[in-house]
Design an enzyme around this catalytic site. Structure first.
Site, PDB file in Angstrom:
ATOM      1  N   CYS A  86       0.847  -1.201   0.000  1.00 28.74           N
ATOM      2  CA  CYS A  86       0.000   0.000   0.000  1.00 28.74           C
ATOM      3  C   CYS A  86       0.883   1.253   0.000  1.00 28.74           C
ATOM      4  O   CYS A  86       1.642   1.464  -0.938  1.00 28.74           O
ATOM      5  CB  CYS A  86      -0.999  -0.039   1.155  1.00 28.74           C
ATOM      6  N   HIS A 189      -3.677  -4.975  -0.663  1.00 26.80           N
ATOM      7  CA  HIS A 189      -3.247  -5.586   0.590  1.00 26.80           C
ATOM      8  C   HIS A 189      -3.224  -7.103   0.426  1.00 26.80           C
ATOM      9  O   HIS A 189      -4.287  -7.737   0.472  1.00 26.80           O
ATOM     10  CB  HIS A 189      -4.201  -5.191   1.726  1.00 26.80           C
ATOM     11  N   GLU A 191      -2.364  -9.284   2.505  1.00 32.82           N
ATOM     12  CA  GLU A 191      -2.814  -9.917   3.748  1.00 32.82           C
ATOM     13  C   GLU A 191      -4.338  -9.938   3.865  1.00 32.82           C
ATOM     14  O   GLU A 191      -4.893 -10.657   4.699  1.00 32.82           O
ATOM     15  CB  GLU A 191      -2.195  -9.215   4.962  1.00 32.82           C
TER      16      GLU A 191
END
Length: 209
Positions: A86, A189, A191
């Site tokens: 990001c 992202h 994750e």
């Protein structure tokens, strides 16, 4: 293998740490959340997250004494594999233009500018389909049409098109992955991007530039 997840009070460390630890168990990687430049300097892999505005993230990174120098020594001098997430990816650029002109790390030439998407909501938030521009070991098993999760109102425009590895369509082509040499960054992202994100993280942990 030791992986440093850089803590400078500007990233979603909990989610990133969980995803890295999950894939670390498969790849033999030990994940350490750290604000210690010496640990970063000696790491085998480095992950730099980032949430919020570009100037605030850059200020917070610079406020950790010795951290920018440790990152440069590890990544640019030693060639340690690096992943920016990001705003951690955006700070790879030459300059950010959010609120005010702010110098980036300058590791990948380009500018961070506002997303121009007439008729669409900005920030760009939610799932979007990736388009792979250039193959890369960290993108192995990630294909055009796969979904990733985004939350951002600013985009990284690389000077060299070869440094944009993937994009999404959102009022135009918006960089999703950038990279060169031992450096890679994702605007989305990983994750929070379920199986595709975990695949990318595992690839990064195995990557030998």
């Amino acid at each position: 293998m030791k992986v440093a997840l850089v803590d400078y009070d500007s990233g979603n460390l909990h989610s990133a740490q969980k995803a890295l630890q999950l894939m670390g168990r498969e790849t033999g990687a030990a994940i350490e959340v750290t604000s210690d430049p010496d640990i970063v300097r000696k790491a085998d892999r480095i992950v730099l997250p980032g949430d919020g505005a570009f100037p605030a993230c850059r200020k917070a990174l610079d406020a950790v004494e010795g951290m920018p120098e440790a990152l440069a020594e590890a990544v640019l001098t030693r060639g340690v594999p690096f992943l920016g997430i990001c705003v951690g990816m955006q700070m790879l650029a030459t300059t950010g233009h959010e609120y005010r002109e702010t110098p980036g790390l300058g590791w990948i030439a380009g500018q961070v500018v506002a997303i121009d998407a007439p008729g669409l909501k900005v920030p760009h938030m939610g799932w979007n389909d990736l388009v792979i521009d250039h193959p890369h070991p960290v993108l192995e098993g990630v294909a055009t049409g796969d979904h990733a999760y985004f939350v951002h109102g600013w985009q990284f425009r690389t000077t060299d098109p070869a440094h944009r590895l993937a994009h999404v369509d959102y009022g135009g082509q918006v960089s999703a992955v950038v990279g060169r040499d031992n450096i890679i960054g994702t605007q989305f992202h990983p994750e929070k991007s379920q199986a595709i994100g975990l695949r990318l993280i595992a690839n990064f942990l195995r990557w030998k530039p």
